[in-house]
Enzyme design. Structure first.
Site, mmCIF file in Angstrom:
data_model
loop_
_atom_site.group_PDB
_atom_site.id
_atom_site.type_symbol
_atom_site.label_atom_id
_atom_site.label_comp_id
_atom_site.label_asym_id
_atom_site.label_seq_id
_atom_site.Cartn_x
_atom_site.Cartn_y
_atom_site.Cartn_z
ATOM 1 N N GLU A 159 0.887 -1.175 0.000
ATOM 2 C CA GLU A 159 0.000 0.000 0.000
ATOM 3 C C GLU A 159 0.919 1.218 0.000
ATOM 4 O O GLU A 159 1.425 1.622 1.044
ATOM 5 C CB GLU A 159 -0.886 -0.010 1.255
ATOM 6 C CG GLU A 159 -1.779 -1.243 1.377
ATOM 7 C CD GLU A 159 -3.021 -1.174 0.481
ATOM 8 O OE1 GLU A 159 -3.334 -0.082 -0.030
ATOM 9 O OE2 GLU A 159 -3.657 -2.217 0.283
ATOM 10 N N CYS A 191 -2.146 9.479 2.561
ATOM 11 C CA CYS A 191 -1.711 8.833 1.312
ATOM 12 C C CYS A 191 -2.625 9.169 0.151
ATOM 13 O O CYS A 191 -2.185 9.305 -0.979
ATOM 14 C CB CYS A 191 -1.617 7.332 1.502
ATOM 15 S SG CYS A 191 -3.169 6.596 2.041
#
Ligand code: NAD
Length: 472
Positions: A217, A251
């Protein structure tokens, strides 16, 4: 409960989990739910202390922000796991093709074994506990390596998890890059990493040596397209919220904006008004997070300076006159930064929003497709045809239309990246299956006609193959 001291060497901790996972391969629903219940109890009983620890890690990071961005997301994820694990772990019967009948077939869903979770600092609780809870629901043992940049919350999380779990169920290993590398080199059954693309490459390389499958991720530059049909006053607050949540240290924050040419002044005004609505005292507001470290703060200031030196117009938005934490950075708009600036080549991860103007939608789409595939993409507007052109013409980890960030909160949407923003996804059943071996089982019947395929290959064999050729 067998207790393995968490200060054992890394390899011994792994070995204890490995032995335990092989000793109990069939993990009943009751135990999975009990483990989830212990995670939920940990958040419910110690949420305030954990949020205070995150605040101590950052300097300024409102416990309310931790409540919404860490605990709310975690509760949604854990609730979903609690409701569905029983159904998700069930064996699935599958149809058997005619040429194998009367055999039957099913897919058995089994735990992988030992899962490693390496976490980042930006949402230090959500991004460690979330994958760990998912792996536990799938019946695995879990070792967690949280970020060294958040020592208060990582330390408290370790203490609480070691109280709630035996070390062969869940354990936390703390340390910097050396420990992290050693951790990533353990022969896990699956290694789940959240962090930068740079470190993701190292994790993938370390895991490859053991043939350990990974979920990565990662980050990147997530574009936000404002369509000509968008009402800027309405969309600015959504963009500002997505960009400035946790001071841009998210993110999936919109990294840069693509704006129709000629609407720059209108956007600047709308964005400034939105920032003041969200943070009435500007960067000094207690709900506005500080940058996590001096190094990251200096990096962000240098990105802006370089872009300005190369001709971009820099606008500080809602500068604060009150007392500001030294790392509470004033939001910045950077108009028309050059393509060769670090600002436009690296993930920003802070409250700096580059604004690129476009004249035709194809230009905006081409800008996105010229870079690595982003983790998230945002589109704002009311013109459905234009929206569909963007959705069909770009590939990204996830999308929210007419808002920012929200796709992460939908448990039925797989969350993950693509290309340089990562591989593999989790949340909901997708996450459960990420940590599950789907074992195919064929149960042969004593009436099976398999011997028709055996050598020696004579006339009967030729007749059967001829028949099959016509059927298949
Ligand atoms: P980072 O990559 O610097 O560190 C993440 C973790 O990796 C830390 O625990 C660190 O100790 C560990 N690590 C460092 N060197 C290692 C090595 N050689 N081998 C194994 N592990 C190592 O990331 P960060 O600064 O903590 O987090 C910010 C980055 O994470 C941003 O790029 C952001 O986009 C990304 N991120 C992605 C997601 C997502 O869900 N896709 C979520 C949050 C953050």
């Amino acid at each position: 409960m067998t207790q393995t001291p968490p200060d054992l060497p890394l390899r011994a901790l792994f070995d204890a989990q490995f032995q335990a996972s092989r000793a109990q391969i069939d993990v009943p629903l009751s135990l999975r739910l009990d483990r989830l219940c212990r995670i939920r109890a940990l958040i419910d009983s110690h949420g305030a202390a954990l949020a205070d620890a995150v605040q101590a890690d950052f300097g300024v990071r409102s416990p309310k922000l931790t409540e919404v961005a860490d605990f709310f997301v975690l509760r949604a994820l854990i609730g979903d796991l609690e409701r569905h694990t029983g159904a998700w772990m069930k064996t699935r019967r599958v149809r058997t093709p005619l040429y194998l009948q009367p055999a039957s077939a099913h897919i058995q869903r089994q735990p992988l074994g030992v899962v490693g979770v390496i976490g980042p600092w930006n949402y230090p609780l959500q991004l460690t506990i979330g994958p760990a809870a998912t792996a536990l629901a799938a019946g695995n043992r879990v070792m967690i390596k949280p970020s060294e940049l958040t020592p208060h919350s990582s330390g408290l999380l370790a203490t609480l998890l070691h109280q709630a779990f035996s070390a062969d169920e869940v354990c936390v290993v703390q340390g910097g890059a050396d420990v992290a590398h050693e951790f990533a080199s353990l022969p896990f059954d699956h290694l789940f990493f959240t962090g930068s693309t740079l470190v993701g490459r190292k994790v993938a390389a370390a895991a490859a040596a053991n043939l350990t499958p990974t979920t990565l991720e990662l980050g990147g530059k997530s574009p936000c397209i404002v369509d000509a049909s968008a009402d800027l006053d309405a969309v600015a607050i959504k963009i500002a919220h997505g960009k400035l949540l946790n001071a841009g240290q998210t993110c999936i924050a919109p990294d840069y904006l693509l704006l129709p040419q000629g609407r720059e002044a209108e956007f600047e005004r709308a964005f400034a008004a939105a920032v003041v609505r969200l943070f009435p005292t500007g960067a000094a507001h207690p709900d506005y997070a500080s940058i996590v470290s001096d190094r990251h703060h200096a990096r962000l200031l240098a990105l802006v300076d370089e872009a300005q030196a190369k001709g971009a117009r820099v606008v500080e938005v809602a500068p604060s006159s009150g007392s500001v934490h030294v790392r509470q950075m004033t939001p910045v708009l950077v108009f028309q930064p050059a393509a060769d600036t670090r600002l436009m080549r690296e993930e920003i991860f802070g409250p700096v929003l580059p604004v690129l103007s476009y004249t035709k939608l194809d230009e905006a789409i081409a800008t996105i497709n010229a870079g690595p595939r982003p983790l998230a993409l945002y589109w704002f507007g009311s013109d459905g045809a234009s929206r569909d052109r963007v959705l069909r013409g770009t590939v990204s980890g996830g999308v929210t239309v007419n808002d920012t960030l929200m796709h992460i909160a939908h448990e039925n949407l797989p969350f993950g990246g693509v290309g340089e923003s990562g591989w593999g996804a989790y949340h909901g059943e997708t996450g459960f299956l990420r940590f599950t071996q789907q074992k195919p089982v064929l149960v042969q019947s004593r009436w099976a006609a398999g011997s028709l395929f055996y050598p020696p290959y004579g006339a009967a064999f030729d007749r059967v193959m001829g028949l099959l050729r016509r059927w298949l």
